[in-house]
Write an enzyme that holds these catalytic residues in place. Structure first.
Site, PDB file in Angstrom:
ATOM      1  N   SER A 100     -31.194 -14.151  10.132  1.00  0.00           N
ATOM      2  CA  SER A 100     -31.798 -13.314   8.945  1.00  0.00           C
ATOM      3  C   SER A 100     -32.124 -12.048   9.998  1.00  0.00           C
ATOM      4  O   SER A 100     -33.303 -12.533  10.761  1.00  0.00           O
ATOM      5  CB  SER A 100     -32.229 -12.734   7.981  1.00  0.00           C
ATOM      6  OG  SER A 100     -32.283 -11.265   7.261  1.00  0.00           O
ATOM      7  N   TYR A 146     -39.108 -14.567   1.514  1.00  0.00           N
ATOM      8  CA  TYR A 146     -37.146 -14.787   1.834  1.00  0.00           C
ATOM      9  C   TYR A 146     -37.737 -14.638   3.975  1.00  0.00           C
ATOM     10  O   TYR A 146     -37.087 -15.467   4.270  1.00  0.00           O
ATOM     11  CB  TYR A 146     -36.990 -14.077   1.464  1.00  0.00           C
ATOM     12  CG  TYR A 146     -35.173 -14.064   2.413  1.00  0.00           C
ATOM     13  CD1 TYR A 146     -34.241 -14.716   1.871  1.00  0.00           C
ATOM     14  CD2 TYR A 146     -35.081 -12.876   3.072  1.00  0.00           C
ATOM     15  CE1 TYR A 146     -33.226 -14.951   2.496  1.00  0.00           C
ATOM     16  CE2 TYR A 146     -33.707 -12.853   4.152  1.00  0.00           C
ATOM     17  CZ  TYR A 146     -33.232 -13.595   3.293  1.00  0.00           C
ATOM     18  OH  TYR A 146     -30.998 -14.100   3.884  1.00  0.00           O
TER      19      TYR A 146
HETATM   20  N1  LIG Z   1     -26.758 -10.254   2.483  1.00  0.00           N
HETATM   21  C1  LIG Z   1     -27.460 -10.377   3.329  1.00  0.00           C
HETATM   22  O1  LIG Z   1     -27.709  -9.109   3.646  1.00  0.00           O
HETATM   23  C2  LIG Z   1     -28.452 -11.285   4.631  1.00  0.00           C
HETATM   24  C3  LIG Z   1     -28.976 -10.597   5.104  1.00  0.00           C
HETATM   25  C4  LIG Z   1     -28.485 -11.850   5.802  1.00  0.00           C
HETATM   26  C5  LIG Z   1     -28.462 -13.171   6.354  1.00  0.00           C
HETATM   27  N2  LIG Z   1     -27.987 -13.292   5.356  1.00  0.00           N
HETATM   28  C6  LIG Z   1     -28.180 -15.024   4.712  1.00  0.00           C
HETATM   29  O2  LIG Z   1     -26.383 -15.385   4.948  1.00  0.00           O
HETATM   30  C7  LIG Z   1     -26.202 -16.109   4.125  1.00  0.00           C
HETATM   31  C8  LIG Z   1     -25.286 -15.619   3.175  1.00  0.00           C
HETATM   32  O3  LIG Z   1     -25.375 -15.060   1.645  1.00  0.00           O
HETATM   33  P1  LIG Z   1     -24.712 -13.994   0.928  1.00  0.00           P
HETATM   34  O4  LIG Z   1     -25.252 -12.582   1.979  1.00  0.00           O
HETATM   35  O5  LIG Z   1     -22.738 -14.568   1.893  1.00  0.00           O
HETATM   36  O6  LIG Z   1     -25.169 -14.579  -0.311  1.00  0.00           O
HETATM   37  P2  LIG Z   1     -23.936 -15.200  -1.104  1.00  0.00           P
HETATM   38  O7  LIG Z   1     -22.901 -15.379  -1.440  1.00  0.00           O
HETATM   39  O8  LIG Z   1     -25.334 -15.246  -2.167  1.00  0.00           O
HETATM   40  O9  LIG Z   1     -24.717 -17.346  -0.476  1.00  0.00           O
HETATM   41  C9  LIG Z   1     -25.445 -17.811  -0.308  1.00  0.00           C
HETATM   42  C10 LIG Z   1     -25.120 -18.839  -0.648  1.00  0.00           C
HETATM   43  O10 LIG Z   1     -25.586 -19.788  -0.896  1.00  0.00           O
HETATM   44  C11 LIG Z   1     -25.840 -20.926  -1.856  1.00  0.00           C
HETATM   45  N3  LIG Z   1     -26.516 -21.646  -2.826  1.00  0.00           N
HETATM   46  C12 LIG Z   1     -28.331 -20.805  -2.760  1.00  0.00           C
HETATM   47  N4  LIG Z   1     -28.369 -21.554  -3.751  1.00  0.00           N
HETATM   48  C13 LIG Z   1     -27.867 -23.219  -2.795  1.00  0.00           C
HETATM   49  C14 LIG Z   1     -28.026 -24.851  -3.451  1.00  0.00           C
HETATM   50  N5  LIG Z   1     -29.652 -25.027  -4.157  1.00  0.00           N
HETATM   51  N6  LIG Z   1     -27.385 -25.477  -2.493  1.00  0.00           N
HETATM   52  C15 LIG Z   1     -25.970 -25.244  -2.214  1.00  0.00           C
HETATM   53  N7  LIG Z   1     -25.714 -24.094  -2.356  1.00  0.00           N
HETATM   54  C16 LIG Z   1     -26.443 -23.006  -2.245  1.00  0.00           C
HETATM   55  C17 LIG Z   1     -24.884 -20.187  -3.270  1.00  0.00           C
HETATM   56  O11 LIG Z   1     -24.243 -21.272  -4.095  1.00  0.00           O
HETATM   57  P3  LIG Z   1     -24.346 -20.291  -4.982  1.00  0.00           P
HETATM   58  O12 LIG Z   1     -22.722 -19.320  -5.052  1.00  0.00           O
HETATM   59  O13 LIG Z   1     -23.489 -22.211  -6.015  1.00  0.00           O
HETATM   60  O14 LIG Z   1     -25.255 -19.371  -5.497  1.00  0.00           O
HETATM   61  C18 LIG Z   1     -24.461 -19.381  -2.328  1.00  0.00           C
HETATM   62  O15 LIG Z   1     -22.858 -19.625  -1.695  1.00  0.00           O
HETATM   63  C19 LIG Z   1     -27.901 -16.648   3.481  1.00  0.00           C
HETATM   64  O16 LIG Z   1     -28.114 -17.780   3.829  1.00  0.00           O
HETATM   65  C20 LIG Z   1     -28.456 -15.164   3.457  1.00  0.00           C
HETATM   66  O17 LIG Z   1     -29.730 -15.411   3.953  1.00  0.00           O
HETATM   67  C21 LIG Z   1     -27.530 -12.350   4.107  1.00  0.00           C
END
Ligand SMILES: NC(=O)c1ccc[n+]([C@@H]2O[C@H](COP(=O)([O-])OP(=O)(O)OC[C@H]3O[C@@H](n4cnc5c(N)ncnc54)[C@H](OP(=O)(O)O)[C@@H]3O)[C@@H](O)[C@H]2O)c1
Length: 253
Positions: free
Chosen positions: A146, A159
């Site tokens: 990120s 975070y």
């Molecule tokens: N959205 C943003 O603004 C943003 C910006 C920069 C970086 N990111 C990064 O991009 C990545 C994907 O984010 P996203 O926006 O697509 O959000 P998301 O849809 O909430 O994806 C997060 C993923 O992490 C999984 N997860 C959480 N805790 C876990 C655990 N204990 N064991 C296994 N899986 C677990 C979730 O699974 P569940 O479905 O089971 O909860 C989900 O598959 C993340 O690393 C996030 O930090 C996001």
């Protein structure tokens, strides 16, 4: 590098950003075989069905929890067996947790560190080793970091620290594996509209999973090491990193 007949493992298989990356890959592939790995079997089944509807015929699922580290090696070996080897592993596991400075819920804050640094780090290290050791070794690890990793903000301390830890691990690993056939590509999105950020005020340059996916696949194709999404975030972060601390901490970020 062109991406063809790709075997894709998604760690964090229900992630909206990872789903968009797989769909983007599938539009450019002759064939795309996918394992979605995550902690919730029913949510994984829904994500797999969505990908099939979007045209990825060969999608399987696998249960793995980032917090259950003792099971990681066996689970990842199973993913390798399901796909007959992996070309691209996408690490998308992540929790946003409580926003702000000193957390009210310290247990929740430690869970963010456990999932985003230790759990994700464990999945990253095991995956790197399996990629290196597979017959006709090599492949690419895509790590969802990120822009928050660049400089921890007072509005998002835990975070930011967690992403900084994972980002440093991935960048260091990328350098350590530079002379091997394993490539580590770090993706640093800004604010992305997904369920992770639902209800939060979107800042300028907020983007979509589809934009992050296009930037990621284009990075894969040109052999990039770091991908910013949107690309302008690279220059924004160079500016923010250079700001003196007393100015940085007053910014409404
Ligand atoms: N959205 C943003 O603004 C943003 C910006 C920069 C970086 N990111 C990064 O991009 C990545 C994907 O984010 P996203 O926006 O697509 O959000 P998301 O849809 O909430 O994806 C997060 C993923 O992490 C999984 N997860 C959480 N805790 C876990 C655990 N204990 N064991 C296994 N899986 C677990 C979730 O699974 P569940 O479905 O089971 O909860 C989900 O598959 C993340 O690393 C996030 O930090 C996001």
């Amino acid at each position: 590098v062109t991406v063809r007949d790709t075997r894709v493992l998604v760690l964090g298989g229900t992630s909206e950003i990872a789903g968009a990356i797989v769909r983007e890959l599938a539009t450019r592939e002759r064939e795309c075989r996918v394992v979605l790995a995550g902690r919730d079997p029913r949510a994984l089944d829904r994500a797999a069905q969505e990908l099939r509807t979007a045209g990825c015929a060969r999608v399987q699922t696998l249960v793995v929890d980032a917090l259950e580290r003792d099971g990681h090696q066996a689970a990842l070996e199973q993913a390798w067996a399901q796909l007959g080897g992996v070309d691209v592993a996408i690490l998308a596991v992540g929790l946003l947790g409580e926003r702000g400075g000193l957390p009210r819920d310290i247990g929740g804050a430690l869970e963010v560190l456990d999932v985003n640094v230790v759990g994700a780090g464990s999945l990253l290290l095991h995956s790197a080793r399996l990629l290196r050791d597979q017959p006709r070794g090599g492949g690419t690890l895509v790590v969802l970091s990120s822009v928050a990793a660049e400089r921890a903000r007072a509005s998002n301390v835990v975070y930011g620290a967690s992403k900084a830890g994972l980002d440093a691990l991935a960048q260091g690993l990328a350098d350590a594996l530079h002379d091997s056939d394993v490539r580590v590509m770090v993706v640093r999105p800004g604010f992305v509209h997904t369920r992770m950020t639902r209800g939060l005020r979107a800042p300028p340059l907020a983007t979509t999973p589809q934009e992050v996916a296009r930037a990621t696949v284009s990075g894969l194709e040109r052999g990039a090491r770091t991908v910013w999404a949107p690309s302008a975030m690279r220059w924004v972060m160079i500016g923010l990193r250079a700001l003196p601390r007393k100015v940085f901490r007053r910014l409404p970020l």
